[in-house]
Design an enzyme around this catalytic site. Structure first.
Site, PDB file in Angstrom:
ATOM      1  N   ASP A  22       1.040   3.711   5.137  1.00  0.00           N
ATOM      2  CA  ASP A  22       0.406   2.421   5.409  1.00  0.00           C
ATOM      3  C   ASP A  22       0.707   1.398   4.313  1.00  0.00           C
ATOM      4  OD1 ASP A  22      -0.845   3.885   7.506  1.00  0.00           O
ATOM      5  OD2 ASP A  22      -2.430   4.484   6.119  1.00  0.00           O
ATOM      6  N   GLU A 190      -4.576  -0.746  15.498  1.00  0.00           N
ATOM      7  CA  GLU A 190      -5.217  -0.606  14.187  1.00  0.00           C
ATOM      8  C   GLU A 190      -4.345  -1.293  13.138  1.00  0.00           C
ATOM      9  OE1 GLU A 190      -5.400   3.603  13.516  1.00  0.00           O
ATOM     10  OE2 GLU A 190      -3.226   3.858  13.624  1.00  0.00           O
TER      11      GLU A 190
END
Length: 523
Positions: A22, A190
């Site tokens: 991420d 997300e």
């Protein structure tokens, strides 16, 4: 280890064949700073620096101790620091990060290589994830975030809240401004990143899941929507699966780039760099050969322009444990305690054995004092030399390849005598007992261990007593397996087993001289 800068003005993806999950990047002048998820590892929130977006150096951690400290004194696999967001605002660096069990936190620094503030929880609650701030032109500040279904009971939506510009408060009220359920085929929306450009509010967000997803972008002239949506990058006909979740970077040279991850099982979520072009106020990421607005990831590309050429330098791996400190590449399986190690000399680290935690069986899964680092390349060799006291009655220690399945080669006290062993454990998270292959009492207190990792994530372990001798192979070929949301890791450790009575005179420590990584290349 892995080299992405080809030295001729081009680079090859991935730019980091290492598990920086991420990733998010901020540009400040001609410098770039990256952070990434760190989950239960401590210290957390790695900080990397680059001047060309291709060559990166690990310079710091923004979270020396994970809070709440008592909670993270024991391993919390898969919990802790999820997808963070790094920003530069008001002459200060900010990292917003979520803990899905506690809420959203922020840390700040004047210098990303220096000290960061204590983490401040700005929004409490379960299931709040992936925060991204936006300081608007009119002085208002906003916080956008996603939801974890495992805690909140729902996901696939992005929610907007008002926020104080200094983060002193965040509104309890929120509205869903992007609903993945209303978009055909969308699941697991997300990881948003919030930007503003040419009067549009942009939300860069992945969907479709880590292994098989894609990168979407949403835009609106109104911060609360409605938002138009478009897929801007997908795997297409490449081998780069699930290319998504990262950062749009606009450089001082007026170029645009996108950094994202690719999930590679045991190797974790490795980092790629894609060119980005704007067309009709929509970004197109990667190579759009058919001009449909949906790019595909590139393998090789011209490097970004820069006024400060990057230094081609491998990520830190090898550690000779000199000068009474260990390298930034090491993280612990939980918040570190001072009695886990000491410096008896300037040439090695002494690991003091801690009690093995047997919550998931007779294995290492819940043991906090594992000293671990990420896998640095697709194929490599790692060697570790250590010295073991002869009068140890309960010690277990060695060179570890750690994940939900793990293996290690090292020393284990058996019937009061240190033996050379190869150990495996499969399904450690859900419960397993270690399988021990005993190669008899050690012949020398100093032993060198190694494993060789092949490009298919299989490893072969071995040992030797004399560095003029070849290694003796032990056990069987082992297939590395990722951990909980993370790649497999290399580690060293020292534990005692609570099932074994420890003699009062037992010396339960090891002295580790070095851990050395050696590149392996096909001939």
């Amino acid at each position: 280890m892995h080299r992405s800068d080809l030295g001729d003005g081009t680079y090859r993806n991935p730019i980091l064949h290492i598990d920086y999950s991420d990733p998010d990047v901020v540009a400040v002048g001609n410098d770039y700073y990256m952070t990434a998820s760190s989950f239960n590892s401590a210290p957390g929130l790695p900080v990397l620096h680059s001047t060309d977006l291709v060559n990166w150096a690990l310079i710091n951690y923004a979270l020396p101790v994970q809070e709440p400290a008592d909670h993270y004194a024991r391993p919390q696999h898969g919990n802790g620091v999820w997808a963070p967001n790094i920003r530069y605002h008001n002459e200060k660096f900010w990292i917003f990060y979520p803990d899905p069990d506690f809420g959203i936190y922020v840390v700040t620094a004047d210098d990303p290589a220096g000290s960061w503030s204590e983490p401040k929880r700005i929004l409490a609650g379960k299931g709040l994830i992936d925060p991204t701030p936006l300081w608007d032109d009119d002085g208002n500040a906003w916080l956008l975030h996603g939801w974890a279904k495992s805690r909140a009971g729902f996901n696939n939506v992005l929610s907007l809240r008002k926020m104080a510009a200094d983060t002193s408060w965040v509104s309890e009220d929120y509205q869903h401004i992007v609903d993945g359920h209303a978009l055909p085929g969308y699941r697991t929306l997300e990881g948003p990143k919030f930007y503003k450009r040419n009067g549009y509010y942009y939300i860069f967000a992945p969907a479709g899941g880590v292994e098989t997803g894609w990168q979407s972008v949403f835009r609106s002239k109104n911060i609360a929507g409605p938002y138009e949506s478009r897929v801007v990058m997908a795997q297409g006909n490449t081998l780069i699966n699930g290319p998504h979740q990262g950062a749009w970077i606009h450089t001082a040279q007026n170029e645009d780039w996108f950094i994202h991850f690719q999930s590679r099982k045991a190797y974790g979520r490795i980092v790629h760099l894609q060119p980005l072009a704007w067309q009709d106020d929509w970004p197109v990421i990667g190579n759009d050969a058919d001009k449909d607005g949906v790019g595909e990831p590139v393998y090789v590309h011209q490097k970004p322009q820069t006024s400060k050429p990057g230094v081609v330098k491998a990520q830190p791996t090898t550690d000779d444990f000199n000068d009474q400190r260990y390298g930034l590449q090491w993280q612990w399986n939980a918040n570190q305690q001072d009695n886990w190690f000491s410096w008896e000399t300037k040439s090695h680290i002494r690991l003091h054995a801690q009690m093995k935690m047997l919550e998931t069986g007779n294995n290492l899964w819940m043991t906090p004092n594992l000293m671990l680092q990420k896998l640095p390349a697709q194929q490599f060799q790692v060697r570790m030399r250590m010295t073991v006291p002869s009068n140890t009655f309960a010690l277990e220690s060695g060179l570890l390849l750690f994940g939900e399945d793990y293996a290690w080669v090292g020393v284990k006290a058996i019937n009061g005598t240190p033996h050379l062993v190869y150990v495996q454990c499969r399904n450690a998270r859900t419960g397993c007992d270690e399988s021990v292959h005993d190669y008899g009492p050690v012949k020398n207190e100093t032993i060198e261990f190694r494993y060789i990792m092949a490009s298919d994530s299989t490893a072969v372990f071995g040992y030797r007593y004399d560095d003029t001798e070849p290694f003796t192979v032990v056990g069987e070929q082992f297939i590395a397996r990722r951990g909980r949301w993370v790649g497999a890791k290399t580690g060293i450790f020292a534990v005692t087993n609570p099932l074994i009575k420890v003699d009062a005179g037992s010396q339960n420590y090891v002295d580790v001289d070095y851990v050395r990584f050696i590149p392996m290349h096909r001939k």
